[in-house]
Enzyme design. Structure first.
Site, PDB file in Angstrom:
ATOM      1  N   LYS A  15     -33.138 -19.977 -19.944  1.00 33.28           N
ATOM      2  CA  LYS A  15     -32.098 -19.134 -20.569  1.00 33.28           C
ATOM      3  C   LYS A  15     -32.712 -17.935 -21.256  1.00 33.28           C
ATOM      4  O   LYS A  15     -33.901 -17.916 -21.595  1.00 33.28           O
ATOM      5  CB  LYS A  15     -31.286 -19.943 -21.578  1.00 33.28           C
ATOM      6  CG  LYS A  15     -32.089 -20.568 -22.742  1.00 33.28           C
ATOM      7  CD  LYS A  15     -32.327 -19.655 -23.909  1.00 33.28           C
ATOM      8  CE  LYS A  15     -33.292 -20.235 -24.918  1.00 33.28           C
ATOM      9  NZ  LYS A  15     -33.811 -19.301 -25.900  1.00 33.28           N
ATOM     10  N   ASP A 142     -31.659 -26.196 -28.051  1.00 33.38           N
ATOM     11  CA  ASP A 142     -31.281 -25.519 -26.803  1.00 33.38           C
ATOM     12  C   ASP A 142     -30.986 -26.489 -25.662  1.00 33.38           C
ATOM     13  O   ASP A 142     -30.596 -26.057 -24.573  1.00 33.38           O
ATOM     14  CB  ASP A 142     -32.414 -24.597 -26.323  1.00 33.38           C
ATOM     15  CG  ASP A 142     -32.682 -23.454 -27.294  1.00 33.38           C
ATOM     16  OD1 ASP A 142     -31.818 -23.174 -28.135  1.00 33.38           O
ATOM     17  OD2 ASP A 142     -33.765 -22.869 -27.198  1.00 33.38           O
TER      18      ASP A 142
END
Ligand code: C5P
Length: 308
Positions: A15, A142
């Protein structure tokens, strides 16, 4: 209970943070965040095969070393399941890495996410996506996003997610300078910079609404205008090679460039692959970066590729 499997292959994406607003620190040492994550099509692919004990092998397309001991997030994910469900099952794990190591792109979190999804199937646990996401959040802020994928707003410590509507595809050049940055150290430096400037960080930082409009309207210029990372000054202070990469990428015509997460990977927003390649050639010839990757966002979250 779902059937146990002999072998399961799962991949999860890396990401970037299109915006990262950082607020005050809580009593567990986590900062309040308001972030927009975007998953990109660089994947960590984990194959898990039934075995007597746990083992781990890594094959990496990207430079750098990752820990293979018990601090490894894939092994920690396996250990969490074994402890939580009092299991004696084992697995031979193999990781194929495409996400830069310790680069602020959530590669370790993607490993943890893919491992949880793979072992849930391999061992027939039937945890479901909510259960998996909740366990994932215990391994890192995350990890739930690596399960969800696409583009999402993250609040709290980053693990409270809401999917964001997007239109079209975005092309990124990911410029990887040498060296690495420790996430806790970058957050600590952020606190020091805020304190020395006499600023009290917001209890809950906010998202720039214009960024959400840019994403839903497919407006790349507006997106470029709204890319923002509160950790960037701290990352620049800790890694002197970083600011020149951001500046050079912009001089070479990028729409915008910013440090991804806690760095040191720099995410460069470009008009397309041809521009990405020409900026990469410039950064490489000036010896500002060790390697460059081209990726597209957004990409799906953790998904099962094979099972038998
Ligand atoms: O969640 P993760 O293990 O990736 O976070 C690593 C470290 O980064 C945390 O231990 C904390 O020091 C810092 N962090 C933070 N606030 C967040 C996320 C991470 O301070 N929201």
């Amino acid at each position: 209970m779902p059937p146990a499997r002999r072998r399961v292959v799962v991949r999860a994406p890396g990401k970037i943070n299109l915006s990262l607003g950082v607020g005050a620190v809580d009593d567990r040492g986590y900062h309040a965040l308001a972030t927009v994550f975007q998953a990109v099509d660089l994947y960590e692919t984990i194959s898990a095969t039934r075995a007597d004990g746990m083992s781990l092998e890594v094959h990496s397309e990207v430079p750098g070393e990752m820990p293979l001991d018990e601090s490894n997030l894939a092994l920690r994910a396996a250990e969490l399941l074994r402890t939580e469900f009092d299991l004696r099952d084992g697995a031979a794990l193999h990781i194929h890495k495409q996400v830069p190591i310790a680069g602020g792109m959530g590669g370790g979190s993607a490993d943890a996410a893919a491992t949880l999804v793979a072992l849930d199937r391999l061992w027939g646990l039937g945890l479901g996506s909510d259960g998996l996401r909740q366990l994932g959040s215990r391994l890192g802020a995350d990890v739930p996003f690596a399960m969800l994928g696409h583009t999402a707003l993250g609040r709290g410590n980053g693990a409270d997610l809401t999917t964001v509507l997007t239109h079209g595809e975005w092309t990124w050049l990911l410029a990887v300078p040498g060296g690495h940055l420790s996430t806790p150290e970058v957050f600590r430096r952020f606190d020091e910079i805020a304190a020395s400037g006499g600023r009290t960080p917001a209890t809950q930082p906010t998202i720039d609404e214009r960024q959400l409009q840019a994403l839903s309207g497919g407006n790349v210029e507006l997106l470029a205008d709204t890319l923002h990372n509160d950790l960037q000054a701290a990352a620049f202070a800790l890694h002197p090679g970083l600011e020149p990469v951001v500046e050079a990428a912009e001089q070479h015509g990028a729409l915008a460039a910013l440090v991804s997460g806690s760095g040191p990977t720099v995410a460069v927003l470009v008009e397309g692959e041809a521009q990405a390649r020409s900026i990469a050639a410039g950064l490489m010839s000036e010896a500002l970066v060790e390697s460059c990757l081209v990726a597209r966002g957004s990409a799906p979250g953790a998904s099962v590729l094979e099972e038998e």
